[in-house]
Design an enzyme around this catalytic site. Sequence first.
Site, PDB file in Angstrom:
ATOM      1  N   GLU A 120      -5.686  -4.794  10.359  1.00 45.10           N
ATOM      2  CA  GLU A 120      -4.647  -3.798  10.609  1.00 45.10           C
ATOM      3  C   GLU A 120      -4.938  -3.069  11.914  1.00 45.10           C
ATOM      4  O   GLU A 120      -5.706  -2.101  11.931  1.00 45.10           O
ATOM      5  CB  GLU A 120      -4.593  -2.780   9.461  1.00 45.10           C
ATOM      6  CG  GLU A 120      -4.295  -3.397   8.118  1.00 45.10           C
ATOM      7  CD  GLU A 120      -3.627  -2.394   7.177  1.00 45.10           C
ATOM      8  OE1 GLU A 120      -2.571  -2.719   6.644  1.00 45.10           O
ATOM      9  OE2 GLU A 120      -4.158  -1.291   7.004  1.00 45.10           O
TER      10      GLU A 120
ATOM     11  N   GLU B 136      -6.770   4.926   7.775  1.00 43.23           N
ATOM     12  CA  GLU B 136      -6.529   6.347   7.468  1.00 43.23           C
ATOM     13  C   GLU B 136      -7.755   6.970   6.803  1.00 43.23           C
ATOM     14  O   GLU B 136      -8.073   8.134   7.028  1.00 43.23           O
ATOM     15  CB  GLU B 136      -5.271   6.485   6.584  1.00 43.23           C
ATOM     16  CG  GLU B 136      -4.010   6.280   7.415  1.00 43.23           C
ATOM     17  CD  GLU B 136      -2.825   5.699   6.659  1.00 43.23           C
ATOM     18  OE1 GLU B 136      -2.823   5.718   5.417  1.00 43.23           O
ATOM     19  OE2 GLU B 136      -1.902   5.213   7.335  1.00 43.23           O
TER      20      GLU B 136
ATOM     21  N   HIS C 171      -9.535   1.468   4.799  1.00 41.72           N
ATOM     22  CA  HIS C 171      -8.260   1.634   5.510  1.00 41.72           C
ATOM     23  C   HIS C 171      -8.460   2.585   6.685  1.00 41.72           C
ATOM     24  O   HIS C 171      -9.238   3.536   6.599  1.00 41.72           O
ATOM     25  CB  HIS C 171      -7.197   2.177   4.545  1.00 41.72           C
ATOM     26  CG  HIS C 171      -5.827   2.132   5.137  1.00 41.72           C
ATOM     27  ND1 HIS C 171      -5.370   3.094   6.004  1.00 41.72           N
ATOM     28  CD2 HIS C 171      -4.837   1.226   5.017  1.00 41.72           C
ATOM     29  CE1 HIS C 171      -4.146   2.776   6.391  1.00 41.72           C
ATOM     30  NE2 HIS C 171      -3.793   1.645   5.801  1.00 41.72           N
TER      31      HIS C 171
ATOM     32  N   GLY D 183       2.285   2.182  10.869  1.00 40.84           N
ATOM     33  CA  GLY D 183       3.287   3.242  10.756  1.00 40.84           C
ATOM     34  C   GLY D 183       3.937   3.600  12.088  1.00 40.84           C
ATOM     35  O   GLY D 183       4.580   4.638  12.207  1.00 40.84           O
TER      36      GLY D 183
ATOM     37  N   ASN E  48       0.872  -1.177   0.000  1.00 43.57           N
ATOM     38  CA  ASN E  48       0.000   0.000   0.000  1.00 43.57           C
ATOM     39  C   ASN E  48       0.905   1.220   0.000  1.00 43.57           C
ATOM     40  O   ASN E  48       1.498   1.562   1.021  1.00 43.57           O
ATOM     41  CB  ASN E  48      -0.884  -0.035   1.261  1.00 43.57           C
ATOM     42  CG  ASN E  48      -1.696   1.234   1.431  1.00 43.57           C
ATOM     43  OD1 ASN E  48      -1.786   2.050   0.507  1.00 43.57           O
ATOM     44  ND2 ASN E  48      -2.280   1.409   2.605  1.00 43.57           N
TER      45      ASN E  48
ATOM     46  N   SER F 233       3.160  -2.182  10.370  1.00 47.64           N
ATOM     47  CA  SER F 233       4.602  -2.275  10.606  1.00 47.64           C
ATOM     48  C   SER F 233       5.200  -3.637  10.232  1.00 47.64           C
ATOM     49  O   SER F 233       6.095  -4.128  10.924  1.00 47.64           O
ATOM     50  CB  SER F 233       4.934  -1.906  12.054  1.00 47.64           C
ATOM     51  OG  SER F 233       4.544  -0.566  12.312  1.00 47.64           O
TER      52      SER F 233
ATOM     53  N   LYS G 258       0.167   4.326  -0.347  1.00 44.50           N
ATOM     54  CA  LYS G 258      -0.395   5.574   0.208  1.00 44.50           C
ATOM     55  C   LYS G 258      -0.071   6.743  -0.728  1.00 44.50           C
ATOM     56  O   LYS G 258      -0.063   6.559  -1.933  1.00 44.50           O
ATOM     57  CB  LYS G 258       0.117   5.798   1.633  1.00 44.50           C
ATOM     58  CG  LYS G 258      -0.070   4.542   2.489  1.00 44.50           C
ATOM     59  CD  LYS G 258       0.178   4.732   3.944  1.00 44.50           C
ATOM     60  CE  LYS G 258      -0.069   3.403   4.665  1.00 44.50           C
ATOM     61  NZ  LYS G 258       0.026   3.503   6.096  1.00 44.50           N
TER      62      LYS G 258
END
Length: 253
Positions: free
Chosen positions: A167, A97, A95, A173, A10, A213, A12
């Site tokens: 996730e 985010e 996701h 991250g 991904n 991660s 991003k």
Amino acid sequence: MKRARIIAGNWKMYKGIQETKQFLHALKSSFPSTSCKVVVAPSFPALAAAKEAAHGSSIALAAQNIHDAKEGAFTGEVSAQMVKEAGASYVILGHSERRELFHETDSFIQRKVKAALATHLVPILCIGEKEHDRESGNWKEVLHKQLDGSLAGFTAAELATLVIAYEPVWAIGTGKTATPEIAQETHAAIRHYVAKKWGEALSQKLPILYGGSVKPANMGQLIAEQDIDGALVGGASLDVESFTNLIIQGSSL
Ligand code: PGA
């Protein structure tokens, strides 16, 4: 049962058209022999160039998002058909985010899943709990609610191509990966819930990817777990060598 293994990158909001092409040419030339499906999710503007660069390889492309409508007055949005035409065969949906920064709700995500399926894009549906839900022991309820909402109204047959990515928000991250034990326990719980709601057959063939991660140093231990069928990788997918390493490890038993 042997399930499909998937290693997905991904990207991003990283890499424009030139960098995307360079990456894919390099990945193609160092592509390891693998039993995994390899998927890369570039930015929208780079999708078509990625398609061309990946030509002749087994690398598949994903979009990072879609709108649920076929077309319309939705400034700044793209449809399932548009990303498909540009070269995507998968789409990342829900996701964290998108949920956090763009306020996407489970019901909006459900409509996106519907649009993806209607367009024959494989949805990679992301679910995951926040740190306080993990700490308070509430994580199962949070994940069940996300699954109920994002997959409301679909039959098992309609969900035949679905991929889920677990996730944990606290691991994205942050460098803080879930331990293989936590990830395995959670994947098993997700599979169990899918079996309860959509039947054993779907749950047994459903690929559940871990994300948060993932890097070459922890991939081996994660993929060794019974219910972990691959990874959705952010940071460590941006470098060809590290992504290649993840693909190699993803194939091991
Ligand atoms: P990360 O991102 O690997 O950089 O933690 C994962 C993701 O957001 O899909």
